[in-house]
Design an enzyme around this catalytic site. Structure first.
Site, PDB file in Angstrom:
ATOM      1  CE  LYS A   1      -4.068  -1.787   2.476  1.00 34.57           C
ATOM      2  NZ  LYS A   1      -5.046  -1.575   1.400  1.00 34.57           N
TER       3      LYS A   1
ATOM      4  NE  ARG B   1     -11.064  -9.360  -2.658  1.00 32.69           N
ATOM      5  CZ  ARG B   1     -11.372  -8.361  -3.493  1.00 32.69           C
ATOM      6  NH1 ARG B   1     -11.699  -8.607  -4.743  1.00 32.69           N
ATOM      7  NH2 ARG B   1     -11.375  -7.125  -3.072  1.00 32.69           N
TER       8      ARG B   1
HETATM    9  N1  BES Z   1      -8.468  -3.652   3.885  1.00 30.56           N
HETATM   10  C1  BES Z   1      -8.552  -3.166   2.558  1.00 30.56           C
HETATM   11  C2  BES Z   1      -9.828  -2.365   2.283  1.00 30.56           C
HETATM   12  C3  BES Z   1      -9.934  -1.055   3.002  1.00 30.56           C
HETATM   13  C4  BES Z   1      -9.500   0.110   2.409  1.00 30.56           C
HETATM   14  C5  BES Z   1     -10.539  -1.000   4.230  1.00 30.56           C
HETATM   15  C6  BES Z   1      -9.626   1.310   3.053  1.00 30.56           C
HETATM   16  C7  BES Z   1     -10.677   0.223   4.885  1.00 30.56           C
HETATM   17  C8  BES Z   1     -10.231   1.374   4.302  1.00 30.56           C
HETATM   18  C9  BES Z   1      -8.517  -4.334   1.581  1.00 30.56           C
HETATM   19  O1  BES Z   1      -7.801  -5.444   1.965  1.00 30.56           O
HETATM   20  C10 BES Z   1      -7.882  -3.820   0.350  1.00 30.56           C
HETATM   21  O2  BES Z   1      -6.710  -3.568   0.377  1.00 30.56           O
HETATM   22  N2  BES Z   1      -8.659  -3.671  -0.703  1.00 30.56           N
HETATM   23  C11 BES Z   1      -8.158  -3.157  -1.904  1.00 30.56           C
HETATM   24  C12 BES Z   1      -8.601  -4.109  -2.985  1.00 30.56           C
HETATM   25  C13 BES Z   1      -7.923  -3.869  -4.289  1.00 30.56           C
HETATM   26  C14 BES Z   1      -6.497  -4.331  -4.259  1.00 30.56           C
HETATM   27  C15 BES Z   1      -8.691  -4.621  -5.324  1.00 30.56           C
HETATM   28  C16 BES Z   1      -8.768  -1.783  -2.117  1.00 30.56           C
HETATM   29  O3  BES Z   1      -9.917  -1.576  -1.760  1.00 30.56           O
HETATM   30  O4  BES Z   1      -8.046  -0.897  -2.578  1.00 30.56           O
HETATM   31 MN    MN Z   2      -5.744  -5.314   1.428  1.00 30.06          MN
END
Ligand code: BES
Ligand code: MN
Ligand code: ZN
Length: 484
Positions: A255, A329
């Site tokens: 991230k 997921r």
């Molecule tokens: N934990 C995150 C989602 C999230 C983002 C929760 C911001 C709370 C605040 C999840 O694991 C994630 O990283 N999702 C990605 C998915 C993408 C790689 C398809 C996202 O939402 O950017």
């Molecule tokens: Mn994630």
């Protein structure tokens, strides 16, 4: 230390401050002890969140606004309860007067608001400024119904505060083994069955999604089961699943700094389930309720899952990991498979699953998806009664083509749009055919960047109240396909 809410007939002289909850109309009609001129000078109009405090014969008097009468509902009282807790924080004991003939649910919401509004996360402060408030008396509440409402409201809110504490604890200390130990301890003290699976057991049970996400970590994974078995005959059985990613660095698809900053909150689904189970153990509804909680962090160690790796989930299906940051997921796939094997009447999972859900619904509303209209409606109604905001999203079958894989049964990612929905469709693949299931994407409402009504900055404990409500009123959902 948390605040106690007591149901009393009339306020005692021991209350250092007495608060009246007033509508905008009541302020116009005139308030005893405060002249219209005083209220005008103070700018107090009875709007929601407005507070006016003044000294009166050696004690303090306060008004807390409820807003215009036509808009007053249980939400107004929850919010007002939080305003009471904040405005009385310098007094040890406060008393509250309700408007005449409060509707059913008013006292419960008020008690919730008081406990939720008194919350602060101070565990890591060397010199915390502790509120003095220890007790709030609610007047006109001598009857058993009124008392029951207040007790229940305070108990549910305490479970929600427990979830907040778990979310607020940093990822470096609340690792998967630590979270699992806490869940088991909380579960046992609430009279629940509690089982913690170690890494060896997770391997033996072939939870390939959980193991795959954990590969980049130096902390082992855990899987926790909590179980409420009612004493008499059960009205049905319910499975609660919660995403327990104790820190989401994104894995090798790391991230950004800003995106990672709050990712200790990525176990908020598990925290909400743990908080709710603690209350369900105490309230003991006549329903079997089992919790399934996969726990790991999502790190970047030398043997981390690589983009392109394929994982085999508990139910035998394979997933090509095209992005290691879509990890929720993967661990939920194992948990939903296990929950399905337990053959409950219905499953609901809570997960901070996608940023896309926040794009769709903004930061304060959870996305609700599912495979059964009746079950989705039950969850909407429970959330409404609990004062938590959820909104339905569809699960269109034709969108499934977005995550077809050339090498495995599916990819872990859909296309660039509708990410909350494709995530829901991927989860659906791990629910046994014919089992009612719903998914709450709580990425937005689990964590707040500011204080707002009864919601504090940081972990909010979103979902606890809805789950307790859902378990209390549970009825086996009728077979009814949800529109896709
Ligand atoms: N934990 C995150 C989602 C999230 C983002 C929760 C911001 C709370 C605040 C999840 O694991 C994630 O990283 N999702 C990605 C998915 C993408 C790689 C398809 C996202 O939402 O950017
Ligand atoms: Mn994630
Ligand atoms: Zn995540």
């Amino acid at each position: 230390m948390s605040v106690e809410v007591h149901a009393v007939r009339s306020l005692s002289a021991a209350a250092e401050i007495t608060v009246s909850l007033v509508t905008a109309e009541a302020v116009k009609a005139g308030i005893e002890g405060a002249t219209p001129r005083q209220l005008e000078l103070a700018g107090f109009e009875g709007k929601a969140d407005q507070v006016h405090v003044w000294p009166e014969s050696g004690r303090s008097r306060a008004l807390v606004g409820l807003g215009p009468e036509s808009e007053v509902d249980h939400r107004s009282f929850r919010r007002a309860g939080a305003a009471v807790a904040r405005s009385c924080s310098r007094h040890a004991r406060a008393g509250v007067e309700l408007p005449a003939d409060p509707a059913a649910g008013t006292r419960r919401a008020l008690a919730e608001g008081v406990v939720l509004g008194a919350y602060g996360y101070t565990d890591l402060k060397s010199d915390p400024t502790e509120a003095k408030l220890r007790r709030v008396d609610v007047a006109g509440s001598a009857g058993a119904r009124a008392r029951g409402e207040i007790e229940r409201g305070a108990a549910v809110a305490a479970g929600q505060c427990l979830a907040r504490d778990l979310v607020n604890e940093p990822g470096g200390s609340l690792t998967a083994p630590a979270l699992a130990a806490r869940a088991a301890e909380i579960g046992r003290s609430a009279g629940l069955g509690a089982k913690v699976w170690t890494e060896a057991e997770i391997k033996r049970r072939r939870l390939g999604g959980l193991l795959g996400v954990n590969r980049g970590s130096t902390n082992p994974p855990r899987f926790v089961e909590l179980d409420h078995r009612p004493e008499g005959e059960a009205k049905g059985s319910l499975a609660l699943v919660g995403k327990g990613v104790t820190f989401d660095a994104g894995g090798l698809n790391i991230k950004t700094a800003a995106g990672m900053l709050t990712m200790k909150m990525d176990m908020a689904g598990a925290a909400a389930v743990i908080g709710a189970m603690s209350v369900i153990g105490a309230l003991a509804p006549p329903v079997r309720v089992r919790a399934f909680l996969p726990m790991t962090d999502n790190m970047l160690g030398g043997d981390a899952t690589r983009p392109g790796d394929v994982l085999r989930i508990r139910n035998g299906k394979t997933i090509e990991v095209v992005n290691t940051d879509a990890e929720g997921r993967l661990i939920l796939a194992d948990a939903l498979s296990l929950a399905s094997e337990a053959k409950p009447d219905a499953i609901v999972d809570l997960a901070t699953l996608t940023g896309a859900c926040m794009v769709a619904l903004g930061p304060r509303i959870a996305g609700l998806m599912g495979n059964n209209r009746d079950w989705v409606d039950q969850i909407r109604a429970a959330a409404e009664a609990a004062g938590e905001r959820v909104w339905p999203l569809p699960l269109p079958r034709d969108y499934e083509s977005q995550f077809e894989s050339g090498v495995a049964d599916m990819k872990n990612l859909g296309g660039p749009h509708g990410g909350a929905i494709t995530a829901g469709l991927i989860l659906q693949r791990f629910v046994a055919d014919g089992t009612a299931w719903a998914h709450l994407d709580i990425a937005g409402p689990s964590y707040s960047d500011a204080d707002y009504g009864e919601i504090p900055k940081g972990g909010t404990g979103f979902g606890v109240r809805t789950l307790v409500e859902l378990a209390s009123g549970f009825a086996k959902p009728a077979p009814a396909p949800a529109p896709g």
